[in-house]
Structure formats: structure tokens, C-alpha cells
Design an enzyme around this catalytic site. Structure first.
Site, PDB file in Angstrom:
ATOM      1  N   ASP A  97      44.633  44.686  28.609  1.00 47.33           N
ATOM      2  CA  ASP A  97      46.311  44.682  29.418  1.00 47.33           C
ATOM      3  C   ASP A  97      47.148  44.184  29.118  1.00 47.33           C
ATOM      4  OD1 ASP A  97      45.495  41.874  29.046  1.00 47.33           O
ATOM      5  OD2 ASP A  97      44.767  41.617  31.561  1.00 47.33           O
ATOM      6  N   SER A  98      48.091  43.858  28.151  1.00 42.75           N
ATOM      7  CA  SER A  98      49.764  43.836  27.881  1.00 42.75           C
ATOM      8  C   SER A  98      49.413  42.098  27.648  1.00 42.75           C
ATOM      9  CB  SER A  98      50.350  44.361  28.868  1.00 42.75           C
ATOM     10  OG  SER A  98      50.748  43.977  29.500  1.00 42.75           O
ATOM     11  N   GLY A  99      49.136  41.363  28.788  1.00 33.98           N
ATOM     12  CA  GLY A  99      49.409  40.150  28.564  1.00 33.98           C
ATOM     13  C   GLY A  99      50.905  39.501  29.482  1.00 33.98           C
ATOM     14  N   GLY A 100      51.118  40.697  29.892  1.00 37.52           N
ATOM     15  CA  GLY A 100      52.800  40.425  30.782  1.00 37.52           C
ATOM     16  C   GLY A 100      52.031  39.433  32.285  1.00 37.52           C
ATOM     17  N   PHE A 101      51.084  40.097  33.157  1.00 41.81           N
ATOM     18  CA  PHE A 101      51.235  38.974  33.770  1.00 41.81           C
ATOM     19  C   PHE A 101      50.466  37.798  34.079  1.00 41.81           C
ATOM     20  CE2 PHE A 101      47.947  37.434  36.617  1.00 41.81           C
ATOM     21  CZ  PHE A 101      48.154  37.312  38.642  1.00 41.81           C
ATOM     22  N   ASP A 151      54.581  44.580  30.692  1.00 40.88           N
ATOM     23  CA  ASP A 151      55.583  44.878  31.656  1.00 40.88           C
ATOM     24  C   ASP A 151      56.044  43.784  32.832  1.00 40.88           C
ATOM     25  OD1 ASP A 151      52.614  44.075  32.817  1.00 40.88           O
ATOM     26  OD2 ASP A 151      53.051  45.256  34.707  1.00 40.88           O
ATOM     27  N   GLN A 194      55.121  49.510  38.694  1.00 39.12           N
ATOM     28  CA  GLN A 194      55.821  48.251  39.288  1.00 39.12           C
ATOM     29  C   GLN A 194      56.295  48.928  40.727  1.00 39.12           C
ATOM     30  OE1 GLN A 194      54.621  45.517  39.165  1.00 39.12           O
ATOM     31  NE2 GLN A 194      53.145  45.717  37.189  1.00 39.12           N
ATOM     32  N   GLY A 221      51.121  45.003  40.040  1.00 45.44           N
ATOM     33  CA  GLY A 221      51.743  43.742  41.136  1.00 45.44           C
ATOM     34  C   GLY A 221      51.632  44.632  42.445  1.00 45.44           C
ATOM     35  N   ASP A 271      39.297  46.784  38.355  1.00 40.91           N
ATOM     36  CA  ASP A 271      38.358  45.151  37.486  1.00 40.91           C
ATOM     37  C   ASP A 271      39.432  43.856  38.351  1.00 40.91           C
ATOM     38  OD1 ASP A 271      40.763  43.434  35.529  1.00 40.91           O
ATOM     39  OD2 ASP A 271      42.253  45.201  36.755  1.00 40.91           O
ATOM     40  N   CYS A 309      19.324  45.637  46.335  1.00 41.85           N
ATOM     41  CA  CYS A 309      20.345  45.333  45.118  1.00 41.85           C
ATOM     42  C   CYS A 309      19.364  45.413  44.434  1.00 41.85           C
ATOM     43  CB  CYS A 309      20.731  44.087  44.637  1.00 41.85           C
ATOM     44  SG  CYS A 309      21.269  43.556  43.656  1.00 41.85           S
ATOM     45  N   CYS A 311      18.891  44.642  40.747  1.00 39.65           N
ATOM     46  CA  CYS A 311      19.819  43.582  39.313  1.00 39.65           C
ATOM     47  C   CYS A 311      18.512  43.656  39.544  1.00 39.65           C
ATOM     48  CB  CYS A 311      20.505  42.968  39.958  1.00 39.65           C
ATOM     49  SG  CYS A 311      20.545  41.687  41.076  1.00 39.65           S
ATOM     50  N   CYS A 314      17.362  40.156  41.701  1.00 41.77           N
ATOM     51  CA  CYS A 314      17.049  39.757  42.908  1.00 41.77           C
ATOM     52  C   CYS A 314      16.092  40.653  42.760  1.00 41.77           C
ATOM     53  CB  CYS A 314      17.565  41.659  44.068  1.00 41.77           C
ATOM     54  SG  CYS A 314      19.670  40.398  44.107  1.00 41.77           S
ATOM     55  N   HIS A 340      24.084  39.378  38.990  1.00 39.33           N
ATOM     56  CA  HIS A 340      24.106  40.013  40.316  1.00 39.33           C
ATOM     57  C   HIS A 340      25.118  40.401  40.468  1.00 39.33           C
ATOM     58  CE1 HIS A 340      23.120  41.188  44.633  1.00 39.33           C
ATOM     59  NE2 HIS A 340      24.047  40.193  44.827  1.00 39.33           N
TER      60      HIS A 340
END
Length: 376
Positions: A97-101, A151, A194, A221, A271, A309, A311, A314, A340
């Protein structure tokens, strides 16, 4: 024309919903969509080795954070190490990600201008400045397969005029990001839509970004505190303005219902830090709802965490043992729950893909919700 880092194919559209099954051809392998991306903020998915992510979780792409890696250890160091893939020993795909958030989450510690954002490090208080060009420079040095434009993520709630100005600046920043990005053969750059909760602004943002012709688009956003009904309404309004033949990424969502509802509205990628954070807090996502493993009710429960599950956790451990580990503050407890939770969401998206292939996504949703205990 230069070769592009990303090629996207839509392989199947669910005839009842319009949900898509596709594949992203990327420098470090193919990624089938819809896909959930585990978050490896600081060049590691918490508690996981790369081998576990591949063999136990089944991840084909993970996310890392530009802001955190810029501050520590520094993008130049990562570049000297041969890039993020080599630095963290991960040979599959990475999205940064851009780091904006993160920058805009600093509140009083940052100052926004047309040129970029001045902020104080949350680590040591040192002063920094990130512009759109700097965000691209950092991500170029990291060497991720997919990069995000810088952004501004407007807060919720926010006044219309503020969101409008913010959205327009985000579009101008996107143009600057694209102009600064030259490594298009190895790194795909996504624009970020946005516009807050205002449908006309979302449409305008999407249309202006599409005109810039990015290889993929994110919807940012959302899931920032608004009710789910508003989020889904805005998302449903937004995706039709994005190109059919390019991937669509809804940023920062990770609960099973949000993932399924996003896919139903045309999203291909999601994500969230939720599964790893829940694991560290002693909780698990299961087909039958959230299980708070640390609760005393599981002290003598010798059944598996989730009978549906597949995994490693489990297959091999009981709720009683997992509770013991969590209560004893043993690292293994967080690790087993992380395996898990991540596998649960990655497998959920695998099941969603199969449902799309068979035109039964709505039936899958209803069956899943009934078992999970959702009322939607």
C-alpha cells in the site's frame, strides 16, 4: 508499448450475481481471484514463516506496508538487500500500500498540503515528508509486484466539501504517481477510488482514475467506521464505473461476511489484519462463528477448533490445548490460531471461486451464513 507487469483475465462470471472468477498473471506467479491477501505489515505476516504461508495457508500474494518499511528498516536498506522478496525470503507476489492510510491516521502528527504530507514518526517523533513521487520511489525500491497510488483517506463522517476536495487531490496525486512510475514491466500501479460515502464523488473519482488508465483499481475509504449497509451501498454504486477487464481491490476488509458481500459486488481482492490480530488475542474464525478460545468454557473441550476446516491446527490440536497455550501466554498459541485464521479466509475465497464457477454463489452465501449465524 512496454510489457506490463500485470495481465488480468476474467475466467467466469456467476450468471446470477455478476461475481467474477479470474486470474492475475504477475511477476511472481499467477493469483486466482477472488483472493484474500494476508497482511505482512513489516515484511512479515505476524507469527508466520514464508514456508507456512505457502504450504499451510496457501497464500499466493501478501501485503506489506510502505509507511512502516520506509521508517524501519528503510526502503534503501531493503533495496540494498535485493528488494522485499529477497529480504523476507518470499518468492510469491507482494502488494504494497502507499502508506497514505497510516499517514492520515496520525491525526495531529501530520500536515496535508497539495505537495504531500509532512508527519512525525510514531516511532521516534522525527519529521518526514511523503509526496506522491516519494511514495513511488519507496515502492520502487521495495520492488513489490503491485503498488498503490498515494491517496488521502477521508474520515467518516466527513462533510461533503471536505471529501470533494480530498477526492480531487487524490486524483491529482494519482496522475503524479503514474508520471513518477517508470518500472511498469515489473510493478503494476493501482489507482485508489475515494469519495467517502457520497455516490456522486465515488463516480467522479472512478471515472477520472479510469481515464488515467491504471492496470488495476482499488476502492479505498470504506470500512472506516460506517455501518455495513452504507458501505455495501456505496461499493455497489462504485464498481460498475470500474473496467470489467481489470482487477478491483477493496482495501482493509476481512470478516467473512464483508468478503462474500464484496465479491457479490464485483470485487476481486481484499486484505485485512483481522485474522492475525484475532489470533494474538486468542480468538478464531470458524464455520460456526467466532470462537473466543481463551474462554473457560473450552478448558475441557477436547474437540477440534473447526470440524469443517482443513488447516494444520484443526487437524492436530483441540480447543482445550489451544486455550492452555493462550492462557499460559505461549507463543505457539498465537501461531496455531494465526495458521487457522489465515487458512480459514484463504480457503473461504477458494470456496467462493468454486461457487462462482458453478453459478451457485448465492446458495453458497446462504449456506455459509446459516451455519455461521449471520442474519444478513
Amino acid at each position: 508499448m512496454k510489457k506490463q507487469a500485470l495481465k488480468f483475465e476474467v475466467l467466469k462470471v456467476d450468471k446470477h450475481t455478476g461475481a467474477r472468477h479470474g486470474v492475475m498473471h504477475l511477476p511472481h506467479g499467477d493469483v486466482e481471484t477472488p483472493v484474500f491477501m494476508p497482511v505482512g505489515t513489516q515484511a512479515t505476516v505476524k507469527a508466520m514463516t514464508p514456508e507456512e504461508l505457502k504450504d499451510m495457508v496457501g497464500s499466493s500474494i501478501i501485503l506489506s506496508n510502505t509507511y512502516h518499511l520506509y521508517l524501519r528498516p528503510g526502503h534503501e536498506l531493503v533495496k540494498q538487500a535485493g528488494g522485499l522478496h529477497k529480504f523476507m525470503n518470499w518468492d510469491r507476489n507482494i502488494l504494497t500500500d502507499s502508506g497514505g492510510f497510516q499517514v492520515f491516521s496520525l491525526g495531529d502528527l501530520r500536515k496535508i498540503s497539495e505537495e504531500g504530507v509532512e508527519f512525525s514518526s510514531h516511532i521516534d517523533g522525527s519529521k518526514h515528508f511523503i509526496s506522491p513521487e516519494k511514495a513511488i520511489e519507496i515502492q520502487n525500491a521495495l520492488g513489490s509486484d503491485i503498488m498503490m497510488c498515494f491517496d488521502e483517506c477521508a474520515p467518516y463522517p466527513a462533510e461533503y466539501e471536505y471529501v470533494k476536495k480530498s477526492m480531487e487531490m487524490t486524483t491529482r496525486w494519482a496522475k503524479r504517481c503514474k508520471d513518477a512510475h517508470t518500472n511498469v514491466e515489473n510493478q503494476a500501479l493501482f489507482g485508489i477510488v475515494q469519495g467517502g460515502m457520497y455516490k456522486d464523488l465515488r463516480q467522479k473519482s472512478a471515472e477520472d482514475l479510469v481515464a488515467l488508465d491504471f492496470p488495476g483499481y482499488a476502492v479505498g475509504g470504506l470500512s472506516v467506521g460506517e455501518p455495513i449497509d452504507i458501505m455495501l451501498e456505496v461499493l455497489e454504486h462504485t464498481t460498475p464505473f470500474l473496467p470489467f477487464d481489470k482487477p478491483r481491490y477493496l482495501m482493509g476488509v476481512g470478516t467473512p461476511d464483508y468478503l462474500i458481500e464484496a465479491v457479490l459486488r464485483g470485487i476481486d481482492m481484499c486484505d485485512c489484519v483481522l485474522p492475525t490480530r484475532m489470533a494474538r488475542n486468542g480468538s478464531a474464525l470458524t464455520h460456526y462463528g467466532k470462537v473466543v478460545v481463551r474462554n473457560s468454557t473450552y478448558s475441557k473441550d477436547f474437540t477440534t477448533l473447526d470440524p469443517d476446516c482443513d488447516c494444520y491446527t484443526c487437524k492436530n490440536y483441540t480447543k482445550a490445548y489451544l486455550r492452555h497455550l493462550i492462557k499460559a501466554d505461549e507463543i505457539l498459541g498465537a501461531r496455531l490460531l494465526t495458521i487457522h485464521n489465515l487458512r480459514f479466509l484463504v480457503k473461504l475465497m477458494e470456496d467462493v471461486r468454486n461457487a462462482i464457477k458453478e453459478d451457485r454463489l448465492l446458495d453458497f452465501k446462504n449456506e455459509f451464513y446459516k451455519k455461521y449465524g449471520y442474519e444478513r
